[in-house]
Structures are given as structure tokens and as C-alpha cells.
Design an enzyme around this catalytic site. Structure first.
Site, short mmCIF file in Angstrom:
data_model
loop_
_atom_site.label_atom_id
_atom_site.label_comp_id
_atom_site.label_asym_id
_atom_site.label_seq_id
_atom_site.Cartn_x
_atom_site.Cartn_y
_atom_site.Cartn_z
N SER A 235 -41.43 2.70 -77.14
CA SER A 235 -39.86 2.45 -77.21
C SER A 235 -39.52 0.92 -77.75
O SER A 235 -39.99 0.64 -78.99
CB SER A 235 -39.34 2.56 -75.79
N LYS A 239 -41.03 -0.55 -81.53
CA LYS A 239 -40.67 -1.26 -82.73
C LYS A 239 -41.14 -2.47 -82.71
O LYS A 239 -41.57 -2.75 -84.24
CB LYS A 239 -39.09 -1.54 -82.51
N TRP A 326 -32.63 10.98 -78.33
CA TRP A 326 -32.25 9.71 -78.61
C TRP A 326 -32.99 8.73 -79.78
O TRP A 326 -32.38 8.17 -80.52
CB TRP A 326 -32.35 8.92 -77.38
N HIS A 376 -39.11 10.88 -72.84
CA HIS A 376 -39.12 9.29 -73.41
C HIS A 376 -40.21 8.81 -72.36
O HIS A 376 -39.65 8.38 -71.21
CB HIS A 376 -38.10 8.65 -73.40
C1 GTR Z 1 -33.12 2.22 -74.96
C2 GTR Z 1 -32.87 1.71 -76.34
C3 GTR Z 1 -33.93 2.40 -77.20
C4 GTR Z 1 -35.32 2.18 -76.54
C5 GTR Z 1 -35.34 2.17 -74.98
C6 GTR Z 1 -36.61 1.46 -74.69
O1 GTR Z 1 -31.91 1.75 -74.10
O2 GTR Z 1 -31.66 2.44 -76.81
O3 GTR Z 1 -33.87 1.78 -78.47
O4 GTR Z 1 -35.76 0.98 -77.17
O5 GTR Z 1 -34.25 1.51 -74.49
O6 GTR Z 1 -37.04 0.44 -75.09
O7 GTR Z 1 -36.98 2.07 -73.52
#
Ligand code: GTR
Length: 400
Positions: A235, A239, A326, A376
């Protein structure tokens, strides 16, 4: 900076493919015909993404790292795994490193996965030998680490599978570097580095930079083969792993797990999380210059396929999850596809398909990709792929 009109703000996330605006991606190979041409082009792209997206890394002079043992080495996981814990000093802060190693590492240095954890080293395994962090914790109500949280993220770290595969796992809490909230860059290493200008490293680039400083340390750790470091992140930390891999060519292999917007996903698709939305929710993640592309993706002189191409020709694995719309799984796949020409130009196999693979059907080329069923997260299935992919690619590098 650009001020947006109120009506330009998009609050509702779009998940409808038919509503994706027509877009054209910048040609990652514009003006490049040979592998030699790519060398200069790569520098150009790297500078552009540094200045316009993540922010330029802190100067080398800030990177001097000292490290020391934090505890005696010990065995965990029924005596199967050797745990080493180190404290790394970086820009006035202490980073706590946990190294989970196959026992054989004392005789022969092992390749490692290196990745940040979200909630402290004590959450990756339920074992009292792991030191309880003293740092500010993002995920607890009193922002302290607690005994009862030991092992609460263990399902995301298949330590046994990793070690059985002959790898070590090196992990640290990302908040040791820069606590993950928008505080105007006053805490973490920014206390010493200062507030970044619009083209200087915001949080993601700072976390990525610190990973490189950890690699500096791993080069001095006997049990680790630092020529075979696979950087991993989930996540926001995916990045981070992508930018770390783009920034540091010593990193041998890069894994992005569900990194989504600002990571592997194409920005121009504007599906799920968008550039505007991410900058609004997390103003500290990307550099000041990136803000102007919110709802103006067509003005971006790059897109996220360029980020992936910066890893070439090194092996790259991008993973998505079916229920994680998402993060735009299709956009993550398409980024791989559009990075593929660079991988091929550099003489590798690239991504071995041009159609998005079915759920739970990984493809492993020089670029690997899968869309796992489920949400996720990071699962054993994901790690099974990473261990297999890293085994295949890192063994080609030969012994240290
Ligand atoms: C979310 C965000 C994502 C992702 C995620 C995470 O809230 O919108 O870009 O990075 O967090 O890190 O779990």
C-alpha cells in the site's frame, strides 16, 4: 501551486470504466531507440519524478549511519529462525531493525526481503524476544506499543515461508523514520532535515531514502548478502518500495503489494483513489509540486508506468487484490504493460502477457503480476509468489 475551482473537486470515487476520460500516456521511450539511449532518458525521468512527484532525497551528508546491536541474538519460531536486532542512527533518530534469518546465515550470507511494517516490529511475530518499540505508534489509541499487540500483523509476514525459501526478512517500523501524519514535517528525521521545499522529499521519499540507508547498513552485516536485497512494501509502503527501487540501483528486486494511486496504478485512469484525493487525504506523502496535478492528470508529464520503468531491467513484481478497487488493479496491470517496452529494450523478458491475467493466476516474467482474490492486504499467497519470483531471479545473480 494551482487553485482548483470548487466544482473541480471530485469527492465521489469513480469505479466505472466507461467514465474514464480519454487519455494518452507519455511515451516512456520517447527519443530512445537503443539500450544506451535509455541511460540518459532514465536520468531525465528520475529527475522529473523527483522534482514533480516524490521530492528529491536528502543530501548524502545527512545519511551517515551508525548501528549497534539492540539485543543478543536469539532463536524464534520454534528455534528455526535467528533473530538479530539492530539500532540504526539516522538524522538524529533511532531506527529499530529486526532481522529474521535462516540459521544457515551464520555460515553463508543470505538474500533478504527488506520492508517496512505499519505497526512496529513486535506486531510481525508473537514473540517476547522482539523489543517493544518506544516510538510514536500510529495505530494505538495512546500511540504507544503494547505487549498485547505482539503478532497482530503476523498474517502479513510469512516469516516461516520466507526463511524456508532461504531468505531473511529485514523489517522496521516506518514511523521510526517519519511518523505518518501531517504535522508540517516537524517530527521524525525532519526535525534534523528541516521542512522540505516543494521539490524536496516528502514522507514517501523520506521513507524510501531511509530504506537506502538501511541497505548501507546491510552491506556491513555479515549474515546478509546485500547484493540480493528485494525491497517489499504494501500500500503506501508499496509506493515507498517502488520509489526506493527507482532511487537506488543497488536494490536487486522490487515488490509493490497493492500500492495503487501514487504507486503502480496509472494516474490518468482516475478510478478509485485519484491524485487529488490522495493529496487531500495525505498532504505529507508527495512533494509540494505534485499537488498541482490533482484533477489535472492530463498535465502530468509522466504517468506511473514511468515509475515502474525506472526499476528496469531489475525484476519487478506488482500485485493487486480483486476487492481492492480503490487501488485500481487494472491500472496497476496496465502500468506494468506500459513499462514492458523498457524491459524489453534492455534485453529482458518483460511482462509475459498483454492481457490481464485471471484472478489468482500469477504471471512471472522479468515483471511479475497477479491479482489475488480478496481484499487490500498481504497474504501467504502473495508471499508464495514473492519467494518464488525472488528465488528465480536472485539466484541468477550468483554468489556474493
Ligand atoms: C489508504 C490510501 C491508499 C493506501 C492505503 C494504505 O487510505 O488511500 O493510498 O496507501 O491507505 O496505505 O493502506
Amino acid at each position: 501551486s494551482v487553485t482548483l475551482n470548487a466544482e473541480e473537486f471530485v469527492f465521489e470515487a469513480n469505479y466505472d470504466e466507461s467514465k474514464i476520460p480519454a487519455y494518452e500516456l507519455p511515451d516512456v521511450l520517447a527519443g530512445v531507440t537503443t539500450a544506451d539511449d535509455w541511460v540518459a532518458k532514465r536520468v531525465e525521468w528520475y529527475d522529473l519524478l523527483s522534482r514533480e512527484m516524490f521530492g528529491m532525497a536528502p543530501p548524502e551528508s545527512q545519511g551517515a549511519t551508525q548501528f549497534r546491536s539492540a539485543a543478543d541474538n536469539t532463536l524464534v519460531l520454534d528455534g528455526k529462525v535467528l533473530l538479530r536486532q539492530l539500532i540504526v542512527e539516522l538524522a538524529g533518530k533511532e531506527l529499530n531493525l529486526a532481522l529474521f534469518l535462516p540459521k544457515s546465515a551464520t555460515e553463508k550470507a543470505v538474500p533478504v526481503f527488506l520492508g517496512y511494517n505499519f505497526n512496529g516490529n513486535h506486531t510481525v511475530i508473537d514473540d517476547p524476544a522482539v523489543l517493544l518499540p518506544q516510538s510514536w505508534m500510529r495505530s494505538t489509541s495512546d500511540h504507544q506499543a503494547h505487549e498485547k499487540d505482539r503478532g497482530t500483523s503476523a498474517s502479513r509476514w510469512s516469516i516461516e515461508q520466507i526463511v524456508d525459501g532461504g531468505f531473511g526478512l529485514v523489517t522496521l517500523y516506518y514511523g521510526d523514520v517519519d511518523p505518518d501524519f501531517d504535522d508540517g514535517f516537524k517530527n521524525g528525521v525532519h526535525e534534523q532535515l528541516g521542512i522540505p521545499a516543494a521539490d524536496q522529499a516528502a514522507s514517501i521519499a523520506t521513507w524510501a531514502w531511509a530504506l537506502s540507508r538501511v541497505v548501507d547498513v546491510l552491506e556491513k552485516v555479515e549474515e546478509v548478502d546485500a547484493t540480493k536485497v528485494a525491497v517489499f512494501g504494501h500500500s503506501r509502503l508499496g509506493k515507498t518500495s517502488l520509489w526506493a527501487g527507482a532511487s537506488d540501483e543497488r536494490i536487486a528486486l522490487v515488490i509493490s503489494n497493492d500500492s495503487g494511486c501514487g504507486g503502480a496504478a496509472l494516474s490518468r485512469r482516475r478510478i478509485g483513489e485519484t491524485v487529488w484525493r490522495i493529496n487531500d487525504s495525505f498532504p505529507h506523502w508527495f512533494c509540494g509540486n505534485f499537488k498541482k496535478y490533482g484533477n489535472h492528470e492530463a498535465d502530468m508529464p509522466f504517468d506511473n508506468h514511468v515509475l515502474l520503468a525506472l526499476v528496469a531491467p531489475r525484476p519487478l513484481y506488482v500485485a493487486s487484490a480483486e476487492a481492492d478497487q480503490w487501488a485500481d488493479p487494472k491500472g496497476e496491470f496496465l502500468s506494468c504493460l506500459h513499462a514492458d517496452p523498457v524491459y524489453r529494450l534492455l534485453g529482458t523478458e518483460g511482462l509475459p502477457t498483454d492481457t490481464m491475467p485471471a484472478v489468482n493466476e500469477p504471471v512471472h516474467g522479468q515483471i511479475g503480476y497477479h491479482m489475488r482474490s480478496g481484499k487490500h492486504d498481504v497474504t501467504d499467497f502473495d508471499w508464495q509468489q514473492y519467494v518464488e519470483f525472488a528465488t528465480r531471479h536472485l539466484s541468477k545473480l550468483g554468489p556474493r
